[in-house]
Each structure stands twice: as structure tokens, then as C-alpha cells.
Design a protein around this motif. Structure first.
Motif, PDB file in Angstrom:
ATOM      1  N   ASN A 183       0.798  -1.238   0.000  1.00  0.00           N
ATOM      2  CA  ASN A 183       0.000   0.000   0.000  1.00  0.00           C
ATOM      3  C   ASN A 183       0.826   1.281   0.000  1.00  0.00           C
ATOM      4  O   ASN A 183       0.736   2.095   0.910  1.00  0.00           O
ATOM      5  CB  ASN A 183      -0.946   0.021   1.216  1.00  0.00           C
ATOM      6  CG  ASN A 183      -2.029  -1.033   1.110  1.00  0.00           C
ATOM      7  OD1 ASN A 183      -2.184  -1.656   0.079  1.00  0.00           O
ATOM      8  ND2 ASN A 183      -2.776  -1.215   2.183  1.00  0.00           N
ATOM      9  N   THR A 532       3.670   6.000  13.994  1.00  0.00           N
ATOM     10  CA  THR A 532       2.422   6.595  13.511  1.00  0.00           C
ATOM     11  C   THR A 532       2.333   8.059  13.938  1.00  0.00           C
ATOM     12  O   THR A 532       1.346   8.727  13.648  1.00  0.00           O
ATOM     13  CB  THR A 532       1.208   5.836  14.077  1.00  0.00           C
ATOM     14  OG1 THR A 532       1.250   5.901  15.510  1.00  0.00           O
ATOM     15  CG2 THR A 532       1.214   4.386  13.630  1.00  0.00           C
ATOM     16  N   ASN A 552      10.368   2.005   5.644  1.00  0.00           N
ATOM     17  CA  ASN A 552       9.150   2.303   6.387  1.00  0.00           C
ATOM     18  C   ASN A 552       8.635   1.004   6.963  1.00  0.00           C
ATOM     19  O   ASN A 552       8.216   0.106   6.226  1.00  0.00           O
ATOM     20  CB  ASN A 552       8.089   2.940   5.496  1.00  0.00           C
ATOM     21  CG  ASN A 552       6.774   3.103   6.223  1.00  0.00           C
ATOM     22  OD1 ASN A 552       6.757   3.443   7.395  1.00  0.00           O
ATOM     23  ND2 ASN A 552       5.673   2.839   5.531  1.00  0.00           N
ATOM     24  N   THR A 554       6.439   1.223   9.656  1.00  0.00           N
ATOM     25  CA  THR A 554       5.355   1.689  10.513  1.00  0.00           C
ATOM     26  C   THR A 554       4.154   0.766  10.412  1.00  0.00           C
ATOM     27  O   THR A 554       3.685   0.456   9.312  1.00  0.00           O
ATOM     28  CB  THR A 554       4.919   3.115  10.109  1.00  0.00           C
ATOM     29  OG1 THR A 554       6.047   3.972  10.224  1.00  0.00           O
ATOM     30  CG2 THR A 554       3.804   3.617  11.002  1.00  0.00           C
ATOM     31  N   SER A 557      -2.349   2.565  12.664  1.00  0.00           N
ATOM     32  CA  SER A 557      -3.028   3.712  12.076  1.00  0.00           C
ATOM     33  C   SER A 557      -2.781   4.938  12.948  1.00  0.00           C
ATOM     34  O   SER A 557      -2.737   4.830  14.188  1.00  0.00           O
ATOM     35  CB  SER A 557      -4.523   3.424  11.979  1.00  0.00           C
ATOM     36  OG  SER A 557      -5.212   4.492  11.411  1.00  0.00           O
ATOM     37  N   MET A 559      -1.475   5.691   8.935  1.00  0.00           N
ATOM     38  CA  MET A 559      -0.297   5.284   8.205  1.00  0.00           C
ATOM     39  C   MET A 559       0.675   6.458   8.086  1.00  0.00           C
ATOM     40  O   MET A 559       0.306   7.615   8.237  1.00  0.00           O
ATOM     41  CB  MET A 559      -0.675   4.784   6.810  1.00  0.00           C
ATOM     42  CG  MET A 559      -1.192   5.850   5.864  1.00  0.00           C
ATOM     43  SD  MET A 559      -1.513   5.151   4.223  1.00  0.00           S
ATOM     44  CE  MET A 559      -2.199   6.568   3.356  1.00  0.00           C
ATOM     45  N   SER A 561       2.558   9.352   6.629  1.00  0.00           N
ATOM     46  CA  SER A 561       2.343  10.287   5.531  1.00  0.00           C
ATOM     47  C   SER A 561       3.471  11.297   5.551  1.00  0.00           C
ATOM     48  O   SER A 561       3.693  11.977   6.566  1.00  0.00           O
ATOM     49  CB  SER A 561       0.989  10.992   5.676  1.00  0.00           C
ATOM     50  OG  SER A 561       0.787  11.904   4.611  1.00  0.00           O
ATOM     51  N   THR A 575       5.418  -1.324   4.826  1.00  0.00           N
ATOM     52  CA  THR A 575       4.070  -1.109   5.353  1.00  0.00           C
ATOM     53  C   THR A 575       3.445   0.092   4.644  1.00  0.00           C
ATOM     54  O   THR A 575       4.120   0.833   3.929  1.00  0.00           O
ATOM     55  CB  THR A 575       4.107  -0.877   6.873  1.00  0.00           C
ATOM     56  OG1 THR A 575       4.982   0.221   7.159  1.00  0.00           O
ATOM     57  CG2 THR A 575       4.596  -2.116   7.598  1.00  0.00           C
ATOM     58  N   GLN A 576       2.151   0.273   4.873  1.00  0.00           N
ATOM     59  CA  GLN A 576       1.429   1.292   4.129  1.00  0.00           C
ATOM     60  C   GLN A 576       2.004   2.684   4.375  1.00  0.00           C
ATOM     61  O   GLN A 576       2.391   3.028   5.484  1.00  0.00           O
ATOM     62  CB  GLN A 576      -0.053   1.253   4.479  1.00  0.00           C
ATOM     63  CG  GLN A 576      -0.377   1.490   5.935  1.00  0.00           C
ATOM     64  CD  GLN A 576      -1.863   1.435   6.196  1.00  0.00           C
ATOM     65  OE1 GLN A 576      -2.659   1.353   5.269  1.00  0.00           O
ATOM     66  NE2 GLN A 576      -2.261   1.468   7.466  1.00  0.00           N
ATOM     67  N   MET A 577       2.022   3.473   3.311  1.00  0.00           N
ATOM     68  CA  MET A 577       2.641   4.791   3.389  1.00  0.00           C
ATOM     69  C   MET A 577       2.075   5.675   2.302  1.00  0.00           C
ATOM     70  O   MET A 577       1.776   5.215   1.187  1.00  0.00           O
ATOM     71  CB  MET A 577       4.155   4.676   3.220  1.00  0.00           C
ATOM     72  CG  MET A 577       4.870   6.013   3.143  1.00  0.00           C
ATOM     73  SD  MET A 577       6.639   5.840   2.875  1.00  0.00           S
ATOM     74  CE  MET A 577       7.142   7.569   2.909  1.00  0.00           C
ATOM     75  N   LYS A 578       1.945   6.970   2.618  1.00  0.00           N
ATOM     76  CA  LYS A 578       1.565   7.977   1.628  1.00  0.00           C
ATOM     77  C   LYS A 578       2.716   8.961   1.498  1.00  0.00           C
ATOM     78  O   LYS A 578       3.131   9.586   2.466  1.00  0.00           O
ATOM     79  CB  LYS A 578       0.293   8.704   2.052  1.00  0.00           C
ATOM     80  CG  LYS A 578      -0.194   9.731   1.035  1.00  0.00           C
ATOM     81  CD  LYS A 578      -1.512  10.349   1.500  1.00  0.00           C
ATOM     82  CE  LYS A 578      -2.076  11.306   0.459  1.00  0.00           C
ATOM     83  NZ  LYS A 578      -3.376  11.887   0.910  1.00  0.00           N
TER      84      LYS A 578
END
Length: 612
Positions: A183, A532, A552, A554, A557, A559, A561, A575-578
Motif C-alpha cells: 500500500n 504513527t 518504512n 510503521t 493507524s 499510516m 504520511s 508497510t502502508q505509506m503515503k
């Protein structure tokens, strides 16, 4: 009686004579005292005048130097005043920038100078001389002595364009490899990924494209809802097992394996071979293949098809455009090709396939004029010598930091600590909470924190540092943290103090003696985000740079950013990251300096006063 009277008369006369002499003495003494008093008052007045004149002179000189520094800084930032003339009010000064009347003029001659801004020499060229005349006024004039109220300074400088610094124009630069396993969302149409190996195994969504500057043997993977709105361009090979999406073009120097539910909206240009082994794979634009094409099931090819090698088919195909094949077709007699366009085939038809198996608006089989398409010219997409394609070797001596001030990390953080848990300013990553500091770390001018300095010098030594603990860095200008690796594990925030764009650079400098990322190895400790609690305010960019790995890890929640860029010899996003792409500022203004200005000398010169 007469004798007594005579004696008394003599006594009275003597008294009268003494009184006259005393009066004369008193008058004489008084005169002397008066002279001394006049002299003393004159001395005191002179001393006061000298003292206040000296004080005024110091203040006026400081004002003149403030004007000179401002003028030189403006030249360095590329914002020299119109006509070279500027002024200030607190303290009061007036400054004039002057350039040489010609390149060969002698800077020692007064006639060689004229008002105006200099033109900086190119990088590596002979620096261009310029000078600044600056007159300063004292805020408090001298008492009875105005000789120090106005001072004029002249300084001579040189200016040259900043040497080429590493250019940070990619959202992610993972020199050896870039892996997005869970993600990754990358926002920004210009936010491209540059790497030597790309592996997206799960749920990526990027507005930009991917550029793989690799060897021909390298294989990149886009899989399982890996989506990019830009183009995928590679000097190696590409495999899409399933659900990969490319909104732009796919241009690959090597082979492409395009499986079920993989889709490209643009054209696909393949320098090697093209394989479509499972149904559902789609190419909406033209398919141009220099080598062979092997299709084992229905492949949705919506544009024109140009093949330089042989076409091998296992199933009937219905296409939409023109078909050109340079080296024949291998298929059994039950396989057909149907298209509303034209079909031209050069070379043998084998396996039972004949010209009768082709249904088209027109067909020429055989057609000896058919030739193989040209291979994609990778130098168009990866220009030789383009610095943006070379992983930058960012060091502490890079000209990017020219003119920045250096502060001590331990000293500045120690002044802000309030909680008992921050025993070590270099290890905040294990401390949670938001009340461990009395306020933000304020960056008022472009600032360097060299955390690689020994602890006694305000640094953290050679150890990897921990960032967090609720620290907020408030930027009124750019700042860089030089570190031997870092982990961000608890609350850490970056804000703009004035609403303007500013950048925080988290930099593990390039190790000396290492030629490239392959040679760095364990010398790069890397920078890891595992929190987070990382956050940014508007108009801030964080530039992460390391010769190691950007990670990353992390979980939970919200995620991670981050607004900015990620540069690592490797980038692994597990892991999920923006990531919101916003290029780190550099050059003029508070971000740094557009040019390198060096001072040759400065001196008093009252004859050139700018006072009206």
C-alpha cells in the motif's frame, strides 16, 4: 603714653598691610583654581565627546557592515537590488553594489568601478569581482563630537555560480532497488520513481511513473493492484503476474511478460520479446516488439501491432488495428487472426497456419518490404550524463549548504527539555508523549546540525540517532541534520513558522572513498520510519537521504504520511505509506544560496561616503 600710642599705631598699620597681602593671595589662588576648572571642564567635555564619538563610530561601523553583509547576501542569493542600491532603517545604512566596467579592468583603480550588479562567473570559471560601498549612521550621535556619526566601509568580493549540486527531482530514488510491498500511495504527477530494480508486490498507487535505469538482465515486477498513472520505462525486463496497471506507456529494452488483468493505457514498445501467456492482458495503444511475440491465450491488443521477429499463437485472436510481422507466423491450422485493419507478413507461415487463416480489410502475405521496427532508444529516456539519473553523493561540504550557520544539536535540545526521560538528546525514539519539550526547535536562518560531531562538540558521534519524543521543528528557513543513520519511532513534527515553503533535510552523508552504492555496503546505516506519530504542517518538505536503506516499517493507524522525497541506495517500504511529492527547496532565499560569494577584504573609506 606717647610711646604706647606710637607702638599701637605701628601694630595697626602692620595689620592693615597683612590684610592686603592676604587678599592678593586669595585672589591669586582663586585665579589659579578658575584656570584649572576651565581646563578640567574642557578636558571632561573633550573626553565625553571622544567617548560618545567612539561609541557612535562603533555603531555606525556596525550599521555600515550590516549594509555590506546584506548586499553581499543578496548577490549570493541572486536577488541583487535594481541598480545595486539598497538601504536599511534599523540600523540605518545605505549600500551600493558596484561591478567592473570591463572584464579586464584593474579592481585597484577607482575608475574601474561602476554602479550595478555583477554577472556571476560560470561554475569552475574565474570568479567575478564586485564591491560594496556601505555607509552607516549611528543611532545615537556623539555629544559635542560628530566625527563618528557616519562611517563608510568598502568591501571587495567575488561571485561564481554555485557548483553543480545533486539535483533532487525524483519522488523516490532507490539506486540499487526500490521495493513497495504494501500500500504505497505516491501523490504528484511529477513524482517519479528512479531505480535500478523495481518490485511492487502489493497495492501501489502512484501519480507518476517508474524509470528503471538498470542492466538488460534486470527484471522488475508490478503485481497485485500495482498502479501507476505515468509511464513505466526500463533498460531491463518487466514481468506483470497479475493486476498491474500503467496509465502511460510501457517502454522496455528487454522482455515483457504481460499476464492476466495486466493493463497499459498507452503503447507498449519492447526491445526484446513479448509474452502473453494468460487471458485478459490488455494493451490499449500500439504494440511494437523488436523480437518475437508469443501469445498463449486471448490477448486484448487494441492498437496497431508491429513485430520484428516471429509471431507464435496458440489461440484465435481478434484485434483492432493494422498488423505487421517481419519474420513469419507459427500456429496450428485452427488459429485465426481477425482484424478490421491491414495485415502484412514477411517470412514463413508454419505449423499449419496459412494466409487463409487471416481475415482483414486487406492482407499482403508474403510482403518482402516489411522490416523490423527500431528498438527503443533508451538514451532518450536516460540521457547519458544526466545528473538526475546518477545517485547523488551528498556530503557535508556540498555547495548547497554554502552560507548556512552551524549550531549544536545537544545544546539546543538541552535548552528545550522538560521531561525526565530525555537523558540523551540523541536518543529520543523510545520516548513517547508530547510534553517532553518546552517548545519547538526554531530554525530562524538556514541551519546545519552536524550530529556526526563528537558528543563533547554538541553532536551524537558515529551512532545512529533516534528522533521523536514529541519534538517539533519549526522552520522559518531550511535546516539539515547530518547523521550516521537515524530511526524516527515516536512523535516528530515539522512545521513552517511563517507559512512559506521550507525544507528539512535528514541526511546520512555519503561515505568517503566509496565509488557507488554497490561499494557502500554496511557503511550506510540507513534511515527508518517506524512511527504513527510523524506529522508535517503545510508548506514543509522533508528530504530523506542515505547511502544505506530508507525503510518504512510503521504499523497501525494512521499510516505514515510524508511530504517530500526519499533517496536511498535502497528504498524498502514494507508497510502502508503515503508520500506526497514536493521537491526540497534549494538555491536562493532562505533555502540557501544561488551563487558562491567570497570576501577578499573590507576597509574604512570615508572618501566614498554615500551620505547625502
Amino acid at each position: 603714653m606717647r610711646v604706647e600710642s606710637r607702638v599701637m599705631s605701628l601694630v595697626r598699620r602692620a595689620r592693615r598691610d597683612d590684610e592686603g597681602a592676604s587678599l592678593v593671595a586669595v585672589i591669586g589662588v582663586s585665579a589659579v583654581i578658575a584656570v584649572l576648572m576651565v581646563a578640567l571642564v574642557g578636558t571632561v567635555v573633550f573626553a565625553i565627546g571622544q567617548t560618545t564619538a567612539s561609541r557612535s563610530s562603533v555603531n555606525a561601523k556596525s550599521a555600515a557592515e550590516a549594509g555590506m553583509e546584506t548586499a553581499a547576501a543578496n548577490v549570493a542569493s541572486g536577488t541583487c537590488w535594481s541598480g545595486g542600491t539598497g538601504s536599511g532603517t534599523s540600523p540605518a545604512w545605505r549600500a551600493q553594489v558596484q561591478r567592473l566596467v570591463s572584464a579586464g579592468a584593474d579592481p585597484a583603480l577607482e575608475a574601474s568601478w561602476t554602479n550595478g550588479c555583477p554577472v556571476a562567473a560560470p561554475p569552475g570559471g574565474t570568479p567575478t569581482p564586485f564591491r560594496v560601498i556601505s555607509t552607516g549612521w549611528s543611532g545615537t550621535p556623539g555629544t559635542g563630537n560628530d566625527s563618528g556619526d557616519i562611517r563608510t566601509m568598502v568591501g571587495q568580493f567575488t561571485v561564481v555560480s554555485r557548483p553543480t549540486s545533486p539535483e533532487f527531482d525524483s519522488a523516490i530514488f532507490g539506486d540499487v532497488k526500490t521495493e513497495a510491498t504494501t500500500n504505497l500511495t505516491l501523490v504528484g504527477a511529477d513524482g517519479d520513481i528512479v531505480t535500478d530494480h523495481f518490485d511492487c508486490s502489493s497495492a501501489m498507487d502512484t501519480d507518476g511513473g517508474v524509470f528503471v535505469n538498470s542492466s538488460l538482465s534486470e527484471e522488475s515486477i508490478i503485481n497485485t493492484v500495482c498502479k501507476m498513472d505515468g509511464s513505466f520505462i526500463s533498460k531491463g525486463n518487466l514481468t506483470c503476474p497479475a493486476d498491474g496497471f500503467v496509465g502511460g506507456d510501457v517502454i522496455v529494452a528487454g522482455d515483457v511478460k504481460w499476464n492476466t488483468t495486466c493493463k497499459v493505457n498507452g503503447k507498449m514498445w519492447v526491445g526484446g520479446n513479448f509474452y502473453c501467456p494468460t487471458p485478459g492482458a490488455t494493451v490499449l495503444g500500439d504494440l511494437v516488439v523488436v523480437g518475437n511475440v508469443e501469445i498463449s491465450s486471448a490477448c486484448n491488443l487494441k492498437g496497431n501491432i508491429q513485430i520484428g521477429g516471429q509471431l507464435k499463437l496458440s489461440n484465435p485472436q481478434t484485434w483492432n488495428g493494422n498488423v505487421t510481422i517481419a519474420n513469419g507466423v507459427n500456429a496450428n491450422s485452427s488459429v485465426t487472426i481477425t482484424t478490421p485493419g491491414t495485415v502484412r507478413i514477411k517470412g514463413s507461415l508454419t505449423g499449419g497456419f496459412t494466409a487463409a487463416n487471416v481475415t482483414a480489410a486487406s492482407k499482403t502475405i508474403p510482403d518482402s518490404s516489411v522490416s523490423a521496427p527500431a528498438a527503443p532508444d533508451m538514451s532518450v529516456y536516460f540521457p547519458p550524463g544526466d545528473p538526475s539519473l546518477e545517485y547523488p553523493k551528498l556530503t557535508k561540504t556540498d555547495a548547497r549548504w554554502s552560507g548556512w550557520i552551524q549550531r549544536k544539536w545537544r545544546v539546543d535540545l538541552a535548552a528545550l527539555k522538560t521531561g525526565p526521560y530525555l537523558a540523551d538528546e540523541c536518543s529520543q525514539d523510545w520516548v513517547s508523549g508530547s510534553s517532553n519539550f518546552s517548545g519547538p526547535l526554531v530554525i530562524a536562518t538556514p541551519t546545519i546540525y552536524d550530529l556526526q560531531q563528537p558528543t563533547a562538540s554538541g553532536g551524537c558521534g558515529t551512532s545512529s540517532v533516534g528522533l521523536g519524543g514529541g519534538l517539533t521543528i519549526k522552520l522559518y528557513a531550511d535546516a539539515v541534520l547530518f547523521m550516521s543513520g537515524a530511526t524516527v519511532k515516536t512523535a516528530f513534527r515539522v512545521e513552517s513558522g511563517d507559512g512559506n515553503k521550507h525544507s528539512l533535510y535528514l541526511v546520512e552523508p555519503w561515505p568517503s572513498g566509496k565509488a557507488d552504492c554497490a561499494a557502500v555496503g554496511s557503511a550506510g546505516k540507513g534511515i527508518t520510519f517506524n512511527t504513527t506519530g510523524f506529522s508535517q504542517g503545510p508548506n514543509t518538505q522533508v528530504m530523506v537521504y542515505t547511502p544505506g536503506t530508507v525503510k518504512n516499517t510503521t504499523g497501525g493507524s494512521p499510516m505514515l504520511s510524508l511530504t517530500g522525497q526519499l533517496y536511498g541506495c535502497s528504498v524498502t517500504l514494507d508497510t502502508q505509506m503515503k508520500l506526497i511529492y514536493s521537491a526540497a527547496t534549494s538555491g536562493g532565499g532562505s533555502a540557501g544560496r544561488a551563487f558562491v560569494v567570497s570576501e577578499r577584504f573590507r576597509m574604512d573609506n570615508q572618501a566614498l561616503s554615500l551620505a547625502p
